[in-house]
Scaffold this active site. Structure first.
Site, PDB file in Angstrom:
ATOM      1  N   HIS A 272      -0.920  -1.065  -6.459  1.00  0.00           N
ATOM      2  CA  HIS A 272       0.321  -0.287  -6.465  1.00  0.00           C
ATOM      3  C   HIS A 272       0.396   0.418  -7.821  1.00  0.00           C
ATOM      4  O   HIS A 272       0.938  -0.133  -8.791  1.00  0.00           O
ATOM      5  CB  HIS A 272       1.528  -1.201  -6.236  1.00  0.00           C
ATOM      6  CG  HIS A 272       1.535  -1.853  -4.893  1.00  0.00           C
ATOM      7  ND1 HIS A 272       1.533  -1.117  -3.718  1.00  0.00           N
ATOM      8  CD2 HIS A 272       1.518  -3.150  -4.519  1.00  0.00           C
ATOM      9  CE1 HIS A 272       1.533  -1.947  -2.685  1.00  0.00           C
ATOM     10  NE2 HIS A 272       1.515  -3.184  -3.141  1.00  0.00           N
TER      11      HIS A 272
ATOM     12  N   THR B  83      -6.317  -3.917  -1.883  1.00  0.00           N
ATOM     13  CA  THR B  83      -5.668  -4.343  -0.651  1.00  0.00           C
ATOM     14  C   THR B  83      -4.394  -3.591  -0.279  1.00  0.00           C
ATOM     15  O   THR B  83      -3.990  -3.607   0.888  1.00  0.00           O
ATOM     16  CB  THR B  83      -5.313  -5.840  -0.755  1.00  0.00           C
ATOM     17  OG1 THR B  83      -4.550  -6.049  -1.953  1.00  0.00           O
ATOM     18  CG2 THR B  83      -6.569  -6.686  -0.794  1.00  0.00           C
ATOM     19  N   GLU B  84      -3.723  -2.953  -1.244  1.00  0.00           N
ATOM     20  CA  GLU B  84      -2.422  -2.348  -0.942  1.00  0.00           C
ATOM     21  C   GLU B  84      -2.254  -1.037  -1.716  1.00  0.00           C
ATOM     22  O   GLU B  84      -1.252  -0.812  -2.384  1.00  0.00           O
ATOM     23  CB  GLU B  84      -1.283  -3.322  -1.290  1.00  0.00           C
ATOM     24  CG  GLU B  84      -1.415  -4.674  -0.609  1.00  0.00           C
ATOM     25  CD  GLU B  84      -0.279  -5.627  -0.913  1.00  0.00           C
ATOM     26  OE1 GLU B  84       0.814  -5.156  -1.336  1.00  0.00           O
ATOM     27  OE2 GLU B  84      -0.464  -6.840  -0.728  1.00  0.00           O
ATOM     28  N   LEU B  85      -3.215  -0.163  -1.592  1.00  0.00           N
ATOM     29  CA  LEU B  85      -3.282   1.005  -2.458  1.00  0.00           C
ATOM     30  C   LEU B  85      -2.215   2.052  -2.144  1.00  0.00           C
ATOM     31  O   LEU B  85      -2.046   2.477  -1.004  1.00  0.00           O
ATOM     32  CB  LEU B  85      -4.670   1.643  -2.353  1.00  0.00           C
ATOM     33  CG  LEU B  85      -4.928   2.870  -3.229  1.00  0.00           C
ATOM     34  CD1 LEU B  85      -4.748   2.555  -4.715  1.00  0.00           C
ATOM     35  CD2 LEU B  85      -6.337   3.410  -2.972  1.00  0.00           C
TER      36      LEU B  85
END
EC number: 3.2.1.8
Length: 407
Positions: A258, A286-288
């Protein structure tokens, strides 16, 4: 009658004509070859649109996206199928939504996402098996409301992980097993969650052991945010090293990603990738998402979580997605993907957190004071668009998209 001199003169002229024609033909062939070679490196716009992110990165790593139920229909679902070869349920596999009561499991939404992925031959990441956020309150309480013992909590954790992992065994290739167990305060180590208060740090290796026992073939990841920032990076490294040294069945680390227009720097990103991979662990982004919103200055008297939450409610002018911000975002995306490709031997997947700027969990965070914090369910705060993804609100490719695929 042609004398010898005339004969040789005619022959010489014919030879010159033939040579000239041959040179022209060779030049034409070379030009055509050069044109074809150029076309191979610069495909037409129509040819570009036939390829998705997964195709551009087929020799590197899977490209994934976090999805919710709304994304499984219409134009969103078509875009997912075209662009991605991995999906992660955004919220529907977290402990609270999937296991709201001790003897009740809610499989409906998670099953629908898995079925969609299986139908379209898309890989599935499970997210997540243990987190301090979105954990159901019953997990930590006895019937009389008192706090459970360590033994009871670990038994409930084992039952949850075993049931969920077995339910999707053979369909989910990787799990975020433990999510965000490290404290943001650099003077502390473990987050003081209910898991930690009751179990100490034993809940972490136990969670990995339970998951591995349920599905020995699944890849198992520890997942966290701000994992490239020096203080937190060192604490995450310390945790991971302790797990590796104890031979806990852990596959790798999930760096959430993030990020912002100026963070991380290339040096911070490389340092984190080098440190984590030095443990023999694989890495997934994993959570770009890369928000265009810079965090606001923290007021001097902002000392409590309550004040922080109130400060986040303050109205802030929204200048929109300007050309300058668009260019900065494209440059930051280019930088991180240039580095990702260089680390393809240790990076086993990159997942975007949400599909397009039409919806992002960041939109309700208002730019945030905390920065990089967890992607949980959003609150009812006023929407302030973050424009953090590669597709705009109309599902069209942004400049950032082309900065990622043109390499």
């Amino acid at each position: 009658m042609i004398n010898n001199n005339s004969f040789f003169s005619i022959f010489k002229r014919a030879a010159l004509v033939f040579t000239s024609a041959l040179l022209v033909a060779q030049t034409n062939i070379q030009c055509k070859l050069k044109h074809n070679a150029s076309a191979a490196h610069h495909p037409t716009q129509a040819e570009n649109y036939k390829k998705g992110l997964k195709d551009y990165y087929k020799n590197y790593f899977p490209i994934g996206v976090a999805v919710n139920m709304a994304a499984l229909k219409g134009a969103d679902s078509a875009l997912i199928v075209h662009e991605f070869n991995s999906v992660t349920p955004e919220n529907d596999m977290k402990m609270g939504p999937i296991h709201p009561k001790e003897n009740e499991y809610n499989w409906k939404n998670a099953d629908a996402i898995v079925d969609f992925a299986v139908k379209h031959h898309i890989k599935i990441r499970g997210h997540n098996l243990l987190w301090h956020n979105q954990a159901p309150g019953w997990m930590f309480k006895n019937a009389d409301g008192s706090e459970v013992s360590k033994e009871v909590l670990l038994k409930r954790l084992k039952d949850h992980i075993t049931t969920v992992v077995n339910h999707y065994k053979g369909k989910i290739y990787a799990w975020d097993v433990v999510n965000e167990a490290i404290d943001d305060d650099s003077t502390k180590f473990m987050r003081n969650s209910m898991w930690y208060k009751i179990c100490g740090d034993d809940f972490i290796p136990k969670a990995f052991e339970y998951a591995h026992a349920a599905d020995p073939k699944a890849a198992l990841y520890y997942n966290d945010y701000n994992s490239e920032h020096p203080a937190k990076r060192e604490h995450i490294y310390k945790l991971l090293k302790s797990l590796v040294d104890a031979k806990v069945p852990i596959t790798g680390v999930g760096m959430q990603g993030h990020w912002k227009l100026n963070d991380p720097t290339p040096e911070l990103l490389r340092k984190a990738l080098d440190e984590y991979s030095s443990l023999g662990l694989k890495i997934q982004i994993t959570e770009l998402d890369i928000t265009i919103r810079m965090p606001r200055s923290r007021p001097a008297n902002l000392n409590t979580q309550a004040n922080a939450a109130n400060a986040n409610l303050l109205p802030v002018p929204d200048a929109g997605f300007t050309p300058e911000l668009e260019q900065k975002q494209a440059a930051q995306y280019k930088m991180v993907f240039d580095i990702f490709r260089q680390y393809k031997n240790v990076i086993t997947g990159v997942t975007f957190w949400n599909l397009s700027d039409k919806y992002s969990w960041l939109d309700s965070r208002g730019g945030g004071l905390a920065g990089g914090a967890a992607a949980g369910q959003t609150s009812s705060r006023t929407v302030r668009k973050a424009y953090p993804l590669l597709f705009d609100e109309n599902l069209q490719r942004k400049k950032a998209y082309w900065s990622v695929v043109n390499f």
